[in-house]
Scaffold this motif. Structure first.
Motif, PDB file in Angstrom:
ATOM      1  N   THR A   1       0.831  -1.205   0.000  1.00  0.00           N
ATOM      2  CA  THR A   1       0.000   0.000   0.000  1.00  0.00           C
ATOM      3  C   THR A   1       0.865   1.254   0.000  1.00  0.00           C
ATOM      4  N   GLU A   2       0.250   2.373  -0.302  1.00  0.00           N
ATOM      5  CA  GLU A   2       0.985   3.634  -0.335  1.00  0.00           C
ATOM      6  C   GLU A   2       1.682   3.941   0.995  1.00  0.00           C
ATOM      7  N   PRO A   3       1.003   3.816   2.150  1.00  0.00           N
ATOM      8  CA  PRO A   3       1.702   4.058   3.421  1.00  0.00           C
ATOM      9  C   PRO A   3       2.889   3.121   3.628  1.00  0.00           C
TER      10      PRO A   3
ATOM     11  N   GLN B   1      -9.655   0.049  -8.440  1.00  0.00           N
ATOM     12  CA  GLN B   1     -10.427   0.738  -7.426  1.00  0.00           C
ATOM     13  C   GLN B   1     -10.917  -0.213  -6.343  1.00  0.00           C
ATOM     14  N   GLY B   2     -10.613   0.131  -5.095  1.00  0.00           N
ATOM     15  CA  GLY B   2     -11.073  -0.664  -3.972  1.00  0.00           C
ATOM     16  C   GLY B   2     -10.289  -1.940  -3.730  1.00  0.00           C
TER      17      GLY B   2
END
Length: 227
Positions: A41-43, A73-74
């Motif tokens: 994920t981005e984080p 998406q999602g």
């Protein structure tokens, strides 16, 4: 494998974005994030690379634009190609007519067969025999996906036997994008009328006959439904 980046204070933002792009490419090339798999994920990427969220976002966006990654998406961001060339080729092949795809395969595979007949080593011949045996076993087993994979593997082995690094690298990008077209040509099942014997092609390479090898390689690519 741990990679470190320059801190935001020591490099311009644009340089950091390029560095993150290279890091992402490296993880994909190393197999840390396999084809079809989801990247962190981005984080998580922010923490891994020690850069800001916007830097990660721009780097990911660049690889999405290049066709290497795909945002769903999602669901997350997935690896859809191993490099920009494969991504570009994949998009082009998807839009191409079947006859055009066959012509491109012919351009690669006829020359590779010719060169392989001239340059093959004993190790190459052993690899070709193994690849051919796997292809034949896959045909007998009756699974379309396994057969297509084995067929592509045999042709890739012939490319390797040609000992032209640029030709082999280009073919890997083209071949990965062609799997779907080969599977479509085979239909939903393996039937006797779709079988193409590649033993004569391997024999011509073993005999060191470039003319015959080129002829055999081209023969099964005359029609759009050649495998």
């Amino acid at each position: 494998m741990t990679r470190t980046l320059n801190s935001p204070s020591s490099a311009p933002r644009r340089t950091l974005v390029r560095q993150v792009i290279e890091q992402l490419r490296g993880r994909i090339a190393d197999g840390d994030w396999p084809l079809g798999g989801k990247i962190p994920t981005e984080p998580q990427l922010v923490e891994t690379f020690g850069v800001g969220r916007n830097t990660v976002r721009e780097a990911v966006r660049a690889l999405v634009h290049a066709g290497v990654l795909e945002c769903r998406q999602g669901s997350g961001t997935y690896v859809v190609s191993t490099d920009e060339l494969s991504g570009a080729v994949g998009r082009r092949v998807a839009d191409a007519k079947t006859a055009e795809v066959v012509e491109v395969r012919r351009a690669f595979e006829v020359e590779a067969a010719r060169l392989a007949a001239l340059r093959r080593t004993p190790e190459d011949l052993a690899a070709l025999d193994r690849a051919l045996a796997i292809r034949e076993a896959a045909w007998r087993a009756g699974g379309v996906a396994d057969f297509v994979s084995a067929d592509v593997a045999l042709h890739t082995t012939i490319m390797a036997a040609a000992h032209n690094a640029m030709l082999a690298e280009l073919y890997v990008s083209v071949a990965s994008a062609m799997w779907d077209t080969v599977a479509a040509a085979m239909g939903g099942e393996l039937t006797p009328d779709r079988y193409v014997d590649h033993s004569r092609l391997v024999d011509a390479i073993r005999a060191g006959d470039p003319v015959r090898a080129a002829r055999e390689a081209g023969a099964f690519l005359e029609a759009p439904d050649g495998a």
